[in-house]
Scaffold this motif. Structure first.
Motif, PDB file in Angstrom:
ATOM      1  N   ALA A 257       0.982  -1.127  -0.060  1.00 10.79           N
ATOM      2  CA  ALA A 257       0.028  -0.058  -0.090  1.00 10.79           C
ATOM      3  C   ALA A 257       0.524   1.194   0.166  1.00 10.79           C
ATOM      4  O   ALA A 257       0.564   2.497  -0.704  1.00 10.79           O
ATOM      5  N   GLU A 284      -3.319  -6.832   0.887  1.00  9.26           N
ATOM      6  CA  GLU A 284      -4.130  -5.522   0.915  1.00  9.26           C
ATOM      7  C   GLU A 284      -4.006  -4.985  -0.193  1.00  9.26           C
ATOM      8  O   GLU A 284      -5.115  -4.435  -0.578  1.00  9.26           O
ATOM      9  N   SER A 288      -7.638  -5.363  -3.001  1.00 12.02           N
ATOM     10  CA  SER A 288      -8.294  -3.942  -2.891  1.00 12.02           C
ATOM     11  C   SER A 288      -9.344  -3.601  -3.831  1.00 12.02           C
ATOM     12  O   SER A 288      -9.240  -4.148  -5.078  1.00 12.02           O
TER      13      SER A 288
END
Ligand code: CP
Ligand code: NVA
Length: 314
Positions: A257, A284, A288
Motif C-alpha cells: 500500500a 491488502e 483492494s
C-alpha cells in the motif's frame, strides 16, 4: 456489428506483440469488446474448427480460456502436455507442426524456449499462437492493455509502471505500451532488468507512438504518478530453484500500500496471476477495490477468442 467485415490481421501467427501494427491491436480489441458484450448470442465464428493446445508448462488461465473460447465459438480444443508430445525430443518440431497442419486449424503453444514456438510457426500451415515462452507472453500483454483501456478509456499518454522481474510478461507489456503510445517505467534489481533486445525494439516502436520507455532500479521512481502499477512473480516457471535467492533480492520490490500511494490517485493494480500474496504483492493491494486482477483474468477469454477468430476463420 458484423464480425466478418473486420479485415484480417497483418500476421498469420501471433508470436510477439512487436510483430503487430496498431491496427491489428485495434481489430483484436474491437472483436474482443463485441464478444465480451455478446457472449451468449455472438455467431459461432469458428464452427467445426479444431485447436491443438501444446503445453510444456503449467497453466490455469491460458489453458481454460483457450479451451472455453473455442467452445464459445463453436469449435473444440485438444490438450497435449509435455509428456505426450515432448516437442523436439520424441519427434522434430518440424514434423509435429506438419502433422498438426493436416488435422487441426490452429495451435496454441506454451514452451520454455521461445525458439520452439518460432519453429512451430515456421513449419506450420495453420496459425500458431504463443501461449507464453521464457521470453514473451503476448496474449497477456494484449489483455492487460485491453483492461487498461476499459478502465481509463484510452492508454495513449498514460503512465504504466512495472515493478519486479524483467521477465516474459514484462517484455510483452513493454511491447504493448510502446505500440500504443503509453509511457512505461520498469523498476528491476540490477541483473534482472528486461532484455535489451526488447527495450531496443520498443524504443524503435516508440518513435512512432510517442511512448517514453524508462528502465530503472528504484520502484518508487517508477510508480510516481502511474495510472497502473503491475507486478509478476519473482521466480517464473523454470526458475523454481532460484526462489529463495530471488525472494531476498526482490523484497524491496514488493508492491504494498505504501508503494501504491506514490501512484496517481485513481491508479489501478494489475498482475497476470498466479500471484504470491506476501511476496511480490501484499494481500491488502491485490484484494483492494483498485485491484482489477479478476476483470483482467476474465478478459483473457475475450482477447483470446478475438485472436483465434481473426487468425482461424475462413
Ligand atoms: N496469466 C497466465 O498466463 O496464467 P496461467 O499461467 O495460469 O495460464
Ligand atoms: N512470468 C510468469 C508468468 C506466468 C503467467 C512465468 O513465466 O511463470
Amino acid at each position: 456489428m458484423n464480425l466478418e467485415e473486420i479485415q484480417a490481421l497483418s500476421v498469420s501467427h501471433l508470436i510477439s506483440i512487436a510483430d503487430l501494427c496498431l491496427e491489428d491491436v485495434q481489430k483484436i480489441y474491437t472483436v474482443a469488446e463485441y464478444l465480451k458484450a455478446n457472449r451468449a448470442t455472438a455467431p459461432k465464428g469458428l464452427a467445426d474448427k479444431r485447436l491443438a493446445m501444446m503445453f510444456e508448462k503449467e497453466s490455469l488461465r491460458t489453458r481454460v480460456t483457450f479451451d472455453v473460447g473455442m467452445q464459445d465459438l463453436g469449435g473444440s480444443a485438444v490438450y497435449l502436455d509435455y509428456q505426450e508430445v515432448r516437442l523436439g525430443a520424441r519427434e522434430s518440431i518440424k514434423d509435429v507442426s506438419r502433422n498438426m497442419s493436416r488435422w487441426m486449424h490452429g495451435i496454441v503453444a506454451r514452451t520454455y524456449r521461445h525458439r520452439t514456438v518460432q519453429d512451430l510457426a515456421k513449419h506450420s500451415e495453420i496459425p500458431v499462437v504463443n501461449g507464453l515462452t521464457d521470453y514473451l507472453h503476448p496474449c497477456q500483454g494484449l489483455t492487460d492493455f485491453f483492461t487498461l483501456t476499459e478502465v481509463l478509456g484510452s492508454v495513449k499518454g498514460r503512465r504504466f509502471a512495472y515493478v519486479g522481474d524483467g521477465n516474459n510478461t514484462c517484455h510483452s507489456l513493454i511491447h504493448a505500451a510502446a505500440l500504443q503510445g503509453c509511457h512505461i517505467s520498469v523498476a528491476s534489481p540490477e541483473g534482472y532488468e528486461p532484455n535489451s533486445r526488447v527495450v531496443n525494439q520498443a524504443m524503435r516502436m516508440a518513435q512512432e507512438s510517442g511512448s517514453e520507455i524508462r528502465i530503472m532500479d528504484n520502484p518508487r521512481e517508477a510508480v510516481a504518478g502511474a495510472d497502473c502499477v503491475y507486478t509478476d512473480v519473482w521466480a517464473s516457471m523454470g526458475q523454481e530453484d532460484e526462489t529463495e535467492e530471488r525472494a531476498e533480492i526482490f523484497s524491496p520490490y514488493r508492491v504494498d500500500a505504501a508503494l501504491m500511494s506514490k501512484a496517481a490517485n485513481e491508479a489501478i493494480f494489475l498482475h497476470c496471476l498466479p500471484a504470491h500474496r506476501g511476496a511480490e504483492v501484499t494481500s491488502e493491494v491485490i484484494d483492494s477495490p483498485y485491484s482489477k486482477v479478476y476483470q483482467n483474468a476474465e478478459n483473457r477469454l475475450h482477447i483470446q477468442k478475438a485472436i483465434l477468430y481473426l487468425l482461424m476463420r475462413d
